[in-house]
Motif scaffolding. Structure first.
Motif, mmCIF file in Angstrom:
data_model
loop_
_atom_site.group_PDB
_atom_site.id
_atom_site.type_symbol
_atom_site.label_atom_id
_atom_site.label_comp_id
_atom_site.label_asym_id
_atom_site.label_seq_id
_atom_site.Cartn_x
_atom_site.Cartn_y
_atom_site.Cartn_z
ATOM 1 N N LYS A 118 3.613 35.864 -19.094
ATOM 2 C CA LYS A 118 2.954 36.458 -17.934
ATOM 3 C C LYS A 118 1.563 36.975 -18.274
ATOM 4 N N HIS A 119 1.425 37.529 -19.474
ATOM 5 C CA HIS A 119 0.144 38.132 -19.855
ATOM 6 C C HIS A 119 -0.662 37.242 -20.802
ATOM 7 N N ASP A 120 -0.244 35.988 -20.935
ATOM 8 C CA ASP A 120 -1.026 34.971 -21.660
ATOM 9 C C ASP A 120 -1.352 35.360 -23.100
ATOM 10 N N TYR A 121 -0.389 35.959 -23.796
ATOM 11 C CA TYR A 121 -0.593 36.214 -25.219
ATOM 12 C C TYR A 121 -0.527 34.887 -25.971
ATOM 13 N N TYR A 122 -1.311 34.783 -27.033
ATOM 14 C CA TYR A 122 -1.325 33.558 -27.820
ATOM 15 C C TYR A 122 -0.163 33.595 -28.805
ATOM 16 N N VAL A 123 0.996 33.204 -28.328
ATOM 17 C CA VAL A 123 2.212 33.182 -29.142
ATOM 18 C C VAL A 123 2.949 31.879 -28.853
ATOM 19 N N LYS A 124 3.283 31.139 -29.905
ATOM 20 C CA LYS A 124 3.996 29.874 -29.735
ATOM 21 C C LYS A 124 5.495 30.067 -29.941
ATOM 22 N N PHE A 125 6.281 29.386 -29.126
ATOM 23 C CA PHE A 125 7.731 29.401 -29.251
ATOM 24 C C PHE A 125 8.205 27.974 -29.533
ATOM 25 N N ASP A 126 8.223 27.633 -30.818
ATOM 26 C CA ASP A 126 8.646 26.290 -31.202
ATOM 27 C C ASP A 126 10.130 26.235 -31.577
ATOM 28 N N GLU A 127 10.715 27.391 -31.886
ATOM 29 C CA GLU A 127 12.111 27.439 -32.325
ATOM 30 C C GLU A 127 13.059 27.230 -31.151
ATOM 31 N N GLU A 128 14.170 26.559 -31.423
ATOM 32 C CA GLU A 128 15.198 26.406 -30.394
ATOM 33 C C GLU A 128 15.903 27.737 -30.149
ATOM 34 N N THR A 129 16.144 28.453 -31.229
ATOM 35 C CA THR A 129 16.721 29.794 -31.114
ATOM 36 C C THR A 129 15.888 30.758 -31.938
ATOM 37 N N LEU A 130 15.766 31.985 -31.466
ATOM 38 C CA LEU A 130 14.944 32.982 -32.137
ATOM 39 C C LEU A 130 15.787 34.240 -32.332
ATOM 40 N N PRO A 131 16.042 34.623 -33.588
ATOM 41 C CA PRO A 131 16.884 35.799 -33.821
ATOM 42 C C PRO A 131 16.183 37.096 -33.398
ATOM 43 N N LEU A 132 16.972 38.034 -32.924
ATOM 44 C CA LEU A 132 16.457 39.331 -32.518
ATOM 45 C C LEU A 132 17.049 40.399 -33.417
ATOM 46 N N TYR A 133 16.182 41.156 -34.051
ATOM 47 C CA TYR A 133 16.634 42.295 -34.849
ATOM 48 C C TYR A 133 16.495 43.546 -33.993
ATOM 49 N N ALA A 134 17.556 44.362 -33.928
ATOM 50 C CA ALA A 134 17.521 45.574 -33.117
ATOM 51 C C ALA A 134 18.249 46.695 -33.841
ATOM 52 N N ASP A 135 17.603 47.840 -33.931
ATOM 53 C CA ASP A 135 18.183 48.975 -34.650
ATOM 54 C C ASP A 135 17.902 50.263 -33.889
ATOM 55 N N PHE A 136 18.916 51.115 -33.813
ATOM 56 C CA PHE A 136 18.801 52.391 -33.091
ATOM 57 C C PHE A 136 19.451 53.461 -33.963
ATOM 58 N N GLN A 137 18.701 54.503 -34.280
ATOM 59 C CA GLN A 137 19.233 55.593 -35.081
ATOM 60 C C GLN A 137 18.813 56.925 -34.470
ATOM 61 N N ASN A 138 19.805 57.786 -34.275
ATOM 62 C CA ASN A 138 19.541 59.111 -33.723
ATOM 63 C C ASN A 138 20.296 60.148 -34.551
ATOM 64 N N LYS A 139 19.610 61.223 -34.914
ATOM 65 C CA LYS A 139 20.259 62.319 -35.636
ATOM 66 C C LYS A 139 19.750 63.646 -35.102
ATOM 67 N N ILE A 140 20.671 64.556 -34.867
ATOM 68 C CA ILE A 140 20.341 65.864 -34.311
ATOM 69 C C ILE A 140 20.958 66.948 -35.185
ATOM 70 N N THR A 141 20.179 67.960 -35.503
ATOM 71 C CA THR A 141 20.681 69.168 -36.152
ATOM 72 C C THR A 141 20.533 70.314 -35.169
ATOM 73 N N TYR A 142 21.593 71.092 -34.995
ATOM 74 C CA TYR A 142 21.599 72.186 -34.021
ATOM 75 C C TYR A 142 21.373 73.524 -34.716
ATOM 76 N N THR A 143 20.937 74.520 -33.942
ATOM 77 C CA THR A 143 20.663 75.840 -34.518
ATOM 78 C C THR A 143 21.910 76.715 -34.595
ATOM 79 N N GLY A 144 22.927 76.423 -33.767
ATOM 80 C CA GLY A 144 24.130 77.254 -33.755
ATOM 81 C C GLY A 144 25.220 76.612 -32.931
ATOM 82 N N LYS A 145 25.991 77.434 -32.226
ATOM 83 C CA LYS A 145 27.120 76.931 -31.444
ATOM 84 C C LYS A 145 26.680 76.293 -30.129
#
Length: 267
Positions: free
Chosen positions: A210-237
């Protein structure tokens, strides 16, 4: 949840840092936002939460361009948010009030500015928020709202959890996994797997064409790497965050790269 809001979200001031890198082909864009979040129990009822955002900076500087100033004016009209906790998630309760603020800001902007750029910003914003359902979804998908929702999972007895994360610049990623709360360390971690990888890949390809980026897609399949990490530390109860970090990375070889890191710390 039957606990008073003050036991879940006591009055807290948070410093937020939001860094994002997007690379499409050889073009790379980077941005960093920082702002202060103020969270407090509502004044009208024991089950309300008020959220305000102040001191927004872009790349460590105050907003100094017309485009960013106008975009931020529409965003500022969203605050303060009045929320309630429903099934371990925040719901927006002051939609009518927010609508009035948006309309007022829109009038003020068009009294000062005019031109195609202003119309484009207005159209983009109003398209995303034109109905109450869309406005609610727009607010709930703000990244700090996602992280506040994650902090609520400390109290959720169910560990299976699904979430959505807005991937700039094109769409929503969906993730499913289990939260892990360690009571002795008072920390919560969440490392889900992406649940709509093919949809994201299709979104990437459509956006590039749609935005005409100069990117070629010659592969029949293209792997997607996806990673999500969330960590929370609380102050108390309570659910007050001492520090939290969410990292999201999506990569399609040399075609597309997205990395977002958001941190929240008690001030």
């Amino acid at each position: 949840m039957t606990s008073p809001v003050s036991d879940i979200f006591p009055t807290s001031t948070y410093a937020v840092q939001d860094k994002c890198t997007v690379k499409i082909g050889k073009e790379q864009h980077e941005a960093q936002l920082s702002y202060t979040l103020y969270v407090e129990p509502g004044k009208k009822g024991s089950d309300e939460i008020l959220i305000n955002r102040t001191n927004l900076k872009v790349n460590n500087q105050k907003i100094d361009t017309r485009f960013l100033e106008i975009s931020n004016a529409y965003m500022e009209a969203l605050f303060p948010l009045t929320c309630k906790i429903n099934t371990y998630s925040l719901s927006i309760e002051n939609m009518e009030e927010i609508r009035k603020r948006i309309q007022q800001v829109d009038v003020e902007i068009h009294d000062i500015y005019n031109g195609d750029g202003i119309d484009h910003i207005q159209n983009q914003f109003f398209t995303a928020t034109q109905t109450d359902e869309k406005l609610s979804q727009f607010i709930q998908q703000l990244h700090f709202m996602r992280m506040l929702d994650y902090s609520l999972q400390k109290f959720n007895p169910k560990r299976k959890y699904g979430t959505m994360w807005k991937v700039l610049p094109f769409g929503m990623s969906e993730w499913k996994g289990e939260t892990q709360y360690q009571k002795d360390k008072n920390t919560l971690s969440f490392e889900p797997k992406i649940d709509n990888a093919q949809d994201i890949m299709n979104d990437i390809i459509r956006y590039i064409h749609k935005h005409d980026y100069y990117v070629k897609f010659d592969e029949e399949t293209l792997p997607l790497y996806a990673d999500f990490q969330n960590k929370i530390t609380y102050t108390g109860k309570t659910g007050r965050i001492e520090n939290a970090e969410t990292n999201v990375c999506i990569e399609a070889e040399d075609k597309f790269y997205y990395q977002q890191t958001i941190t929240i710390e008690t001030k």
